[in-house]
Design an enzyme around this catalytic site. Sequence first.
Site, mmCIF file in Angstrom:
data_model
loop_
_atom_site.group_PDB
_atom_site.id
_atom_site.type_symbol
_atom_site.label_atom_id
_atom_site.label_comp_id
_atom_site.label_asym_id
_atom_site.label_seq_id
_atom_site.Cartn_x
_atom_site.Cartn_y
_atom_site.Cartn_z
ATOM 1 N NE ARG A 1 -3.964 0.221 1.649
ATOM 2 C CZ ARG A 1 -4.991 0.720 2.339
ATOM 3 N NH1 ARG A 1 -5.322 0.199 3.508
ATOM 4 N NH2 ARG A 1 -5.690 1.734 1.874
ATOM 5 N NE ARG B 1 -2.309 -3.368 8.727
ATOM 6 C CZ ARG B 1 -3.155 -3.347 7.693
ATOM 7 N NH1 ARG B 1 -3.375 -2.228 7.051
ATOM 8 N NH2 ARG B 1 -3.773 -4.451 7.309
ATOM 9 C CG HIS C 1 -6.756 0.260 10.294
ATOM 10 N ND1 HIS C 1 -7.112 -0.013 8.984
ATOM 11 C CD2 HIS C 1 -5.457 0.655 10.259
ATOM 12 C CE1 HIS C 1 -6.059 0.190 8.199
ATOM 13 N NE2 HIS C 1 -5.053 0.590 8.942
ATOM 14 C CB CYS D 1 -12.277 1.240 5.308
ATOM 15 S SG CYS D 1 -12.073 0.265 6.788
HETATM 16 N N1 LIG Z 1 -9.725 2.152 7.512
HETATM 17 C C1 LIG Z 1 -9.649 0.873 7.349
HETATM 18 N N2 LIG Z 1 -9.801 0.077 8.373
HETATM 19 N N3 LIG Z 1 -9.337 0.411 6.146
HETATM 20 C C2 LIG Z 1 -9.308 -0.943 5.755
HETATM 21 C C3 LIG Z 1 -8.087 -1.294 4.996
HETATM 22 C C4 LIG Z 1 -8.164 -2.620 4.356
HETATM 23 C C5 LIG Z 1 -6.929 -3.027 3.627
HETATM 24 N N4 LIG Z 1 -7.136 -4.271 2.942
HETATM 25 C C6 LIG Z 1 -5.755 -3.142 4.561
HETATM 26 O O1 LIG Z 1 -5.584 -4.176 5.160
HETATM 27 O O2 LIG Z 1 -4.982 -2.235 4.722
#
Ligand SMILES: NC(=[NH2+])NCCC[C@H](N)C(=O)O
Length: 266
Positions: A87, A133, A162, A256
């Site tokens: 990402r 994260r 998150h 999200c």
């Molecule tokens: N704001 C959020 N929780 N976003 C979801 C992100 C999903 C994405 N597949 C990740 O794992 O990063």
Amino acid sequence: MRHYLMVSPAYFAVEYSINPWMDPGKPTDTKLAITQWEWLRDLYVELGHRVDLLDPVPGLPDMVYAANGATVVNGRALVARFRHRHRRPESAAHLKWFTEHGYPDVQQAKWDNEGEGDFLVAGSRILAGSGFRTDPRAHAEAAEFFGVPVVGLALTDPRYYHLDTALTVLDDDMIMYFPDAFTEGSRRRLKELYPDAVLASATDAAAFGLNAVSDGRHVILPQAATGVIAQLRERGFEPIGADLSELLKGGGSVKCCTLELLRGKA
Ligand SMILES: NC(=[NH2+])NCCC[C@H](N)C(=O)O
């Protein structure tokens, strides 16, 4: 009126797995993802909010989760630094968008932080997640950049990686959350700050019921989260159930997909 930034799921797919919800072996339907996402975008507009769009980039299938790209407070934009390499390139698109749209104070974050996935503005403070994260050092970076107190909250369950998967800001003084997603110390802190908070069950949390967007009155959240939907109604909010089943396959839902740019009175 609220002001949101969204990214179309035109290139959405589950091509890798960086959270327990993602299974690259399971097929996704990009067309259906677009239809579900358009419903959400149109709903915001119907409710009187403004939605801006950031162009999706081929090869970045998670970019639809716009909330992760930046955090915006009082017109200042702190652009995310993603934990996973998959990402990381999304940051450049956000940096470009904020710069081109006249935001005078745009900064690329130094420490890993996944934008409004882990930074949630609650009245005059920012609630900030860490554990999966966002680096705890990013909390101090955000406090310094925004000049706003940051309350650090530690997440413990990998399914709720998150903060916005375990906690929703309903208005300046009210939140809802799933206590089991947090360490004991963070649970104590939340109880102290929000003694009357709406508490979600494990079932509602697993339905992504905390991945919600509130404008202070309407709360848009996955329709399967029936427990919190009933509680919100009792508290005088107007819950609106959403079906974003395709986007759940990537481990995300309403919040999200929604980066909040400006909070005003709804
Ligand atoms: N704001 C959020 N929780 N976003 C979801 C992100 C999903 C994405 N597949 C990740 O794992 O990063």
